[in-house]
Structures are given as C-alpha cells and as structure tokens.
Motif scaffolding. Structure first.
Motif, short mmCIF file in Angstrom:
data_model
loop_
_atom_site.label_atom_id
_atom_site.label_comp_id
_atom_site.label_asym_id
_atom_site.label_seq_id
_atom_site.Cartn_x
_atom_site.Cartn_y
_atom_site.Cartn_z
N GLN A 38 -0.56 3.56 4.66
CA GLN A 38 -1.00 2.19 4.94
C GLN A 38 0.15 1.37 5.53
OE1 GLN A 38 -2.37 1.56 0.94
NE2 GLN A 38 -4.52 1.56 1.57
N GLY A 77 0.79 -1.22 0.00
CA GLY A 77 0.00 0.00 0.00
C GLY A 77 0.82 1.27 0.00
N THR A 78 0.13 2.36 0.31
CA THR A 78 0.75 3.68 0.33
C THR A 78 1.63 3.82 1.58
OG1 THR A 78 -1.03 4.65 1.63
CG2 THR A 78 -1.30 4.66 -0.77
#
Length: 71
Positions: A29, A25-26
């Motif tokens: 995240q 994820g980012t």
C-alpha cells in the motif's frame, strides 16, 4: 495538518519503510501511494520508494507529516 515524529537509530530509513511505520498501510500500500505521486518529501512530490530519508527530512501524505528524528 497532523505531525508525527518517527525515530530512527540508523543513518537513514527508506521512504516506503517510513510510510509503513507512519501507519500508511502495508508495504504494498505504501509503495502504491508513493508511485502514484501521493507523497511529498520535503515539500516536493517524490515517486522513489527507496528514497533515503535522513534526520530532519519530512514526508507528507493525506494531511499527515512524518518527520524523521534521531533517537
């Protein structure tokens, strides 16, 4: 358990950056995963997102192991 190699050409990579490169994820995240105790570094739970990961270190999350490798 799936293993992926993450190649770096620097001395180290921070754990949160490793998790982003590994597809978790980012940045936000990855940060939450780490802070919530969802990541093991070299077999032990690690909650330090800025942990310096060096060649040979591993991070494990959700059955996926990321190993830091040199280029």
């Amino acid at each position: 358990m799936r293993k992926e190699n993450i190649y770096i050409d620097t001395e180290y990579i921070k754990l949160n950056d490793l998790m982003k490169l590994g597809g978790f994820g980012t940045g936000g995240q990855a940060k939450m995963l780490i802070q919530n105790g969802g990541v093991k570094v070299n077999g032990e739970v690690c909650t330090m997102r800025g942990k310096k990961m060096r060649i040979g270190d591993t991070a494990e999350c959700n059955g996926i192991v990321l190993e830091v490798c040199g280029k």
